[in-house]
Write a protein that holds these residues in place. Structure first.
Motif, short mmCIF file in Angstrom:
data_model
loop_
_atom_site.label_atom_id
_atom_site.label_comp_id
_atom_site.label_asym_id
_atom_site.label_seq_id
_atom_site.Cartn_x
_atom_site.Cartn_y
_atom_site.Cartn_z
N LEU A 297 40.21 49.42 35.15
CA LEU A 297 39.99 48.48 34.05
C LEU A 297 40.60 47.13 34.38
CD1 LEU A 297 39.25 47.82 31.07
CD2 LEU A 297 41.47 48.78 30.43
N VAL A 298 41.83 47.13 34.85
CA VAL A 298 42.50 45.87 35.22
C VAL A 298 41.74 45.17 36.33
CG1 VAL A 298 44.62 44.90 36.22
CG2 VAL A 298 44.77 46.62 34.40
N ARG A 299 41.29 45.92 37.34
CA ARG A 299 40.53 45.32 38.45
C ARG A 299 39.24 44.68 37.95
NH1 ARG A 299 42.80 49.10 41.60
NH2 ARG A 299 41.33 50.76 41.12
N GLU A 300 38.53 45.36 37.06
CA GLU A 300 37.28 44.80 36.54
C GLU A 300 37.54 43.52 35.76
OE1 GLU A 300 34.71 47.37 34.33
OE2 GLU A 300 34.42 48.74 36.02
N ILE A 301 38.54 43.54 34.91
CA ILE A 301 38.80 42.37 34.07
C ILE A 301 39.29 41.19 34.90
CG2 ILE A 301 40.30 41.46 32.25
CD1 ILE A 301 40.11 44.23 30.92
N THR A 302 40.13 41.45 35.88
CA THR A 302 40.70 40.36 36.68
C THR A 302 39.87 40.05 37.92
OG1 THR A 302 42.12 41.84 37.98
CG2 THR A 302 43.05 40.93 35.93
N ALA A 303 38.71 40.68 38.02
CA ALA A 303 37.82 40.48 39.17
C ALA A 303 38.55 40.77 40.49
CB ALA A 303 37.23 39.07 39.17
N GLY A 304 39.41 41.79 40.47
CA GLY A 304 40.10 42.20 41.68
C GLY A 304 41.23 41.28 42.11
N SER A 305 41.66 40.40 41.23
CA SER A 305 42.73 39.46 41.57
C SER A 305 43.99 40.21 41.98
CB SER A 305 43.04 38.57 40.36
OG SER A 305 44.18 37.79 40.60
N GLU A 306 44.69 39.67 42.95
CA GLU A 306 45.95 40.25 43.40
C GLU A 306 47.14 39.61 42.68
OE1 GLU A 306 46.36 42.82 45.56
OE2 GLU A 306 44.19 43.04 45.58
N ASP A 307 46.86 38.71 41.73
CA ASP A 307 47.92 38.02 40.99
C ASP A 307 48.64 39.01 40.09
OD1 ASP A 307 49.54 36.13 39.74
OD2 ASP A 307 47.97 35.51 38.34
N PHE A 308 49.93 39.24 40.37
CA PHE A 308 50.71 40.22 39.62
C PHE A 308 50.72 39.90 38.13
CE2 PHE A 308 54.64 41.45 37.53
CZ PHE A 308 54.58 42.83 37.68
N ALA A 309 50.95 38.64 37.77
CA ALA A 309 51.07 38.26 36.36
C ALA A 309 49.80 38.57 35.59
CB ALA A 309 51.42 36.79 36.24
N GLU A 310 48.66 38.33 36.21
CA GLU A 310 47.38 38.58 35.55
C GLU A 310 47.19 40.08 35.29
OE1 GLU A 310 42.81 37.02 36.20
OE2 GLU A 310 44.28 36.72 37.79
#
Length: 99
Positions: free
Chosen positions: A44-57
């Motif tokens: 879910l987090v990967r989908e929402i953040t488009a796979g971003s590696e940004d910890f805060a996001e």
């Protein structure tokens, strides 16, 4: 002295709280629109953040899941993000209540 101080008329929600509410909305709407597909919290987090590696996001999205679980809009059995009956009713109200 100013009659209308800067920000007068705003909803007076602290910026971090307002961002938390927005994040919760993003997570809840995403889970509801992906129904009946069940997603693990990391997926879910990967989908929402488009796979971003940004910890805060990613942390913000995980916090939103935790907060939504705490207020009874999500359940996380076996690490899956599942909308509760209350959340599903909310979706039904949104879609069918405006006919």
């Amino acid at each position: 002295m100013q009659d209308n101080p800067k920000g007068a008329g705003d909803c007076h929600v602290p910026p971090t709280e307002a961002q938390d509410i927005r994040d919760q909305g993003v997570v809840l709407i995403h889970v509801l629109t992906r129904q009946p597909t069940l997603l693990t919290i990391p997926d879910l987090v990967r989908e929402i953040t488009a796979g971003s590696e940004d910890f805060a996001e990613g942390d913000a999205m995980e916090r939103a899941v935790r907060d939504l679980t705490g207020v009874g809009l999500l359940m996380c059995p076996s690490g899956l993000a599942v909308p509760t009956p209350a959340a599903l009713r909310f979706l039904k109200i949104l879609y069918e209540g405006n006919c």
